[in-house]
Design a protein around this motif. Structure first.
Motif, mmCIF file in Angstrom:
data_model
loop_
_atom_site.group_PDB
_atom_site.id
_atom_site.type_symbol
_atom_site.label_atom_id
_atom_site.label_comp_id
_atom_site.label_asym_id
_atom_site.label_seq_id
_atom_site.Cartn_x
_atom_site.Cartn_y
_atom_site.Cartn_z
ATOM 1 N N PHE A 116 0.890 -1.257 0.016
ATOM 2 C CA PHE A 116 0.100 0.212 0.048
ATOM 3 C C PHE A 116 0.824 1.281 -0.031
ATOM 4 O O PHE A 116 0.283 2.438 -0.587
ATOM 5 N N PHE A 117 2.114 1.133 0.614
ATOM 6 C CA PHE A 117 3.035 2.286 0.540
ATOM 7 C C PHE A 117 3.237 2.683 -0.886
ATOM 8 O O PHE A 117 3.086 3.618 -1.412
ATOM 9 N N THR A 118 3.590 1.567 -1.653
ATOM 10 C CA THR A 118 3.889 1.531 -3.126
ATOM 11 C C THR A 118 2.712 2.012 -3.567
ATOM 12 O O THR A 118 2.844 2.814 -5.022
ATOM 13 N N ASP A 119 1.506 1.629 -3.465
ATOM 14 C CA ASP A 119 0.407 1.986 -4.084
ATOM 15 C C ASP A 119 0.033 3.389 -4.092
ATOM 16 O O ASP A 119 -0.279 4.163 -5.270
ATOM 17 N N ALA A 120 0.087 3.945 -2.972
ATOM 18 C CA ALA A 120 -0.108 5.254 -2.655
ATOM 19 C C ALA A 120 0.723 6.172 -3.275
ATOM 20 O O ALA A 120 0.708 7.128 -4.015
ATOM 21 N N PHE A 165 -0.505 8.882 -6.371
ATOM 22 C CA PHE A 165 -0.341 10.257 -6.107
ATOM 23 C C PHE A 165 0.764 11.073 -6.820
ATOM 24 O O PHE A 165 0.540 12.159 -6.693
ATOM 25 N N CYS A 166 1.961 10.406 -6.823
ATOM 26 C CA CYS A 166 2.994 11.237 -7.170
ATOM 27 C C CYS A 166 2.844 11.950 -8.837
ATOM 28 O O CYS A 166 3.547 12.854 -8.911
ATOM 29 N N ALA A 215 -2.953 2.381 6.500
ATOM 30 C CA ALA A 215 -2.221 3.563 6.959
ATOM 31 C C ALA A 215 -0.799 3.873 6.361
ATOM 32 O O ALA A 215 -0.479 4.844 6.257
ATOM 33 N N MET A 216 -0.349 2.644 5.559
ATOM 34 C CA MET A 216 0.915 2.921 4.852
ATOM 35 C C MET A 216 0.570 3.369 3.631
ATOM 36 O O MET A 216 1.671 4.325 3.082
ATOM 37 N N GLN A 217 -0.424 3.770 3.282
ATOM 38 C CA GLN A 217 -0.766 4.820 2.217
ATOM 39 C C GLN A 217 -0.594 6.213 2.531
ATOM 40 O O GLN A 217 0.078 6.697 1.578
ATOM 41 N N GLY A 218 -0.700 6.545 3.793
ATOM 42 C CA GLY A 218 -0.258 7.792 4.157
ATOM 43 C C GLY A 218 1.301 8.015 3.925
ATOM 44 O O GLY A 218 1.831 9.243 3.557
ATOM 45 N N PHE A 219 1.981 7.110 4.490
ATOM 46 C CA PHE A 219 3.378 7.220 4.406
ATOM 47 C C PHE A 219 3.957 7.177 2.880
ATOM 48 O O PHE A 219 4.853 7.692 2.305
ATOM 49 N N GLY A 220 3.037 6.520 1.925
ATOM 50 C CA GLY A 220 3.540 6.481 0.304
ATOM 51 C C GLY A 220 3.201 7.912 -0.124
ATOM 52 O O GLY A 220 3.834 8.465 -0.882
ATOM 53 N N ILE A 221 2.219 8.463 0.265
ATOM 54 C CA ILE A 221 1.878 10.020 -0.228
ATOM 55 C C ILE A 221 3.088 11.001 0.440
ATOM 56 O O ILE A 221 3.717 11.529 -0.338
ATOM 57 N N LEU A 222 3.378 10.680 1.654
ATOM 58 C CA LEU A 222 4.356 11.317 2.171
ATOM 59 C C LEU A 222 5.629 11.277 1.384
ATOM 60 O O LEU A 222 6.496 12.197 1.116
ATOM 61 N N ALA A 223 6.050 10.058 1.051
ATOM 62 C CA ALA A 223 7.087 9.543 0.460
ATOM 63 C C ALA A 223 7.209 10.142 -0.789
ATOM 64 O O ALA A 223 8.256 10.836 -1.477
ATOM 65 N N GLY A 224 6.100 10.224 -1.555
ATOM 66 C CA GLY A 224 6.245 11.090 -2.917
ATOM 67 C C GLY A 224 6.448 12.462 -2.829
ATOM 68 O O GLY A 224 7.200 12.992 -3.632
ATOM 69 N N GLY A 225 5.887 13.093 -1.824
ATOM 70 C CA GLY A 225 6.400 14.450 -1.699
ATOM 71 C C GLY A 225 7.623 14.718 -1.298
ATOM 72 O O GLY A 225 8.591 15.574 -1.935
ATOM 73 N N GLN A 254 2.398 19.426 -0.589
ATOM 74 C CA GLN A 254 1.769 18.254 -0.570
ATOM 75 C C GLN A 254 2.242 17.601 0.926
ATOM 76 O O GLN A 254 1.396 17.116 1.479
ATOM 77 N N THR A 255 3.206 17.567 0.822
ATOM 78 C CA THR A 255 4.096 17.161 2.117
ATOM 79 C C THR A 255 3.521 17.802 3.396
ATOM 80 O O THR A 255 3.427 17.097 4.362
ATOM 81 N N LEU A 256 3.483 19.146 3.421
ATOM 82 C CA LEU A 256 2.914 19.704 4.563
ATOM 83 C C LEU A 256 1.505 19.147 4.901
ATOM 84 O O LEU A 256 1.279 19.058 6.040
ATOM 85 N N ILE A 257 0.777 19.132 3.631
ATOM 86 C CA ILE A 257 -0.705 18.636 3.827
ATOM 87 C C ILE A 257 -0.720 17.015 4.522
ATOM 88 O O ILE A 257 -1.583 16.972 5.506
ATOM 89 N N ALA A 258 0.141 16.264 4.017
ATOM 90 C CA ALA A 258 0.177 15.045 4.620
ATOM 91 C C ALA A 258 0.725 14.773 5.969
ATOM 92 O O ALA A 258 0.136 14.212 6.653
ATOM 93 N N LEU A 259 1.782 15.753 6.501
ATOM 94 C CA LEU A 259 2.117 15.680 7.610
ATOM 95 C C LEU A 259 1.225 16.060 8.674
ATOM 96 O O LEU A 259 0.936 15.716 9.811
#
Length: 531
Positions: free
Chosen positions: A32-36, A40-41, A170-180, A348-353
């Protein structure tokens, strides 16, 4: 434990939280980390694609993707995801969860790399190649939804099952954050290594070729976490519930779970033989019996996920347009191409955090205490409130960017401490084992249909008033889009009442499979009574 429940299933239901639970969360969660990350990237690089491939040599302003190209680039992965959710959801019930689990991951790895290598003789050719690989990337991502959710639900104990499934999601959230973060690092590095924007002799802005590497690196990085997970995913045993209840091999189920739980388990082959004598899979997906037992449940899981994803993916994919509309991002004319990627990624990173990641983990912490139903109602309610609070005084926020950012972050917080998590959890719990992956795939596919509506619809809505007219006001398209999203969330609140609470019950209690086995055994006993 009911008298008819297999011992291996009871052992899973009552097991204390152990190392294998956390191992399963990480293995499924990295998918799911990878999915997100992959889904979203794309929002981080669409402006850059426009500046590289659609620069207008006749005017001194940055190029933008044509609306139809932008819609395709943003939305094609969702079309693939929808198809993958239906196909792999069905395949997971036919062949087993594990047998197709590695296939989805390798598809994601190959297509992430191929997306970054997209080539063509013309800008349209590059975009067509990118869309082709993004579709198949989405197809692999789609398979991860029903398989990961089903595997985690069938591994978990009933006391903390909701938290475990939610932790995977919830790993989706870290995937979005990692993209940013990846976009921040790559754009920062190129911005300082090259002079990416220059002016020709007549003062027109151009973007040098090095900028083309940025979007390719960002897309290809999505293959890294998937590759790191593949070996461990292949070592996981098949879930005991599939092996015992669908494949009807309780001996193998007991052997697999004995190794996982470090206890000796009785295969109880005689009990399974009695169950097999009168098959418990007495109704299929398209039967009247399924409609009677689970029809409203499936309607509830599909509609709420559909409505949620319209709002969630619209907000995520078009953050850059919303930030530009309220004046939070500078005019592209005054930024280099790479610096624009940097600014969008930073936002995007700020919103994710601030909103996205905390919302997921609030759900993990509270879902087994206050329940799925309550969290979903709370989430939809506050998403509705904050969407309207952004939309109604929309022009006020143009001069109050900090207030807009706080309100906008809260919509993501309550999406994730709310329906974005619970719509993933509940379909993995309330349907029979023989149909669980299929029904989760159908529910998830309905969600991706909502994402498609959101990604295509919001794009056109936000651009619907970009040409001056007698009543023109900047950003009015975004305002109306936010109003629509508020109404969509309100509908999601109402459809939540079709979804049952699944807290604290075993999967067999929720699906009625215990009752089926009782009836089957009673039927066998009746047949043995002499007439």
């Amino acid at each position: 434990m009911t008298n008819n429940q297999l011992g291996v299933l009871h052992a899973l239901d009552s097991a204390k939280t152990q190392w294998y639970h956390f191992t399963a969360i990480v293995i499924a969660g990295m998918g799911f980390f990878t999915d997100a990350y992959d889904l979203f990237c794309i929002a981080l690089i669409t402006k850059l694609l426009g500046r590289i491939y659609y620069h207008d040599e006749k005017v001194n302003k940055p190029g933008i993707l044509p609306p139809r190209i932008a819609a395709a680039v943003n939305g094609v992965a969702f079309c693939g995801t929808l198809a993958g959710q239906l196909f792999f959801g069905w395949l997971g019930d036919k062949l087993g969860r594990k047998r197709v689990y590695g296939l989805t991951l390798m598809l994601m790895v190959v297509c992430s790399i191929a997306s970054g290598l997209s080539l063509g003789k013309t800008p349209e050719g590059v975009m067509a190649t990118l869309c082709f690989f993004r579709f198949w990337l989405g197809f692999g991502i789609g398979g991860d939804y029903p398989l990961s959710a089903t595997i985690m639900s069938e591994y978990a104990n009933k006391k903390t099952r909701g938290a475990f499934i939610a932790a995977v999601f919830a790993m989706q959230g870290f995937g979005i954050l990692a993209g940013g973060i990846v976009a921040l690092i790559v754009s920062f590095a190129f911005d300082h290594a090259y002079k990416v924007d220059s002016y020709d002799v007549i003062g027109q802005m151009s973007t040098v070729p090095q900028a083309d590497y940025i979007w390719r690196i960002i897309l290809m990085f999505g293959a890294v976490p998937a590759l790191l997970t593949y070996y461990w995913r292949m070592r996981m045993p098949e879930t005991a519930r599939y092996t015992a209840l669908v494949a009807r091999n309780s001996k193998q189920a007991a052997a697999d779970m004995s190794k996982v739980l470090n206890v000796e388990l009785n295969p109880e082959e005689e009990k399974v033989d009695k169950i097999v004598a009168v098959p418990s899979n007495s109704f299929g997906l398209f039967s009247k019996e399924f409609a009677k037992r689970h029809g409203l449940h499936l309607l509830g899981t599909t509609t709420t996920w559909f409505l949620l994803d319209i709002a969630f993916y619209s907000s995520n994919l078009f953050q850059k347009d919303i930030f530009t509309a309220i004046g939070w991002l500078p005019n592209p004319r005054f930024m280099s191409a790479t610096h624009e990627v940097y600014r969008v990624a930073r936002a995007q990173t700020l919103i994710a955090l601030c909103g996205t990641v905390p919302g997921y983990w609030f759900t993990v912490a509270l879902i087994d205490h206050i329940g799925r139903f309550t969290i979903q109602l709370i989430g939809f309610f506050f998403m509705t409130v904050f969407m309207f609070a952004l939309a109604i005084p929309y022009h006020h926020w143009k001069t109050h960017n900090a207030g807009f950012l706080i309100m906008y972050s809260l919509t993501f917080f309550f999406a994730n401490f709310g329906p974005n998590a619970t719509t993933f959890v509940v379909p993995a719990e309330i349907f029979p084992a023989r149909l669980r992956s299929t029904c989760h795939g159908i529910s998830a596919a309905a969600g991706k249909a909502g994402a498609i509506v959101g990604s295509f619809g919001f794009l056109y809505a936000s651009q619907s008033h970009t040409k001056p007219d007698p009543g023109y006001r900047p950003g009015i398209g975004v305002k109306n889009a936010l109003m629509v999203l508020g109404a969509v969330n309100c509908l999601g609140f109402l459809f939540t009442f079709l979804v049952p609470e699944s807290k604290g019950k075993s999967l067999e209690e929720l699906t009625g499979e215990d009752e089926e086995d009782v009836r089957n055994q009673q039927t066998i006993s009746d047949e043995k009574v002499p007439v």
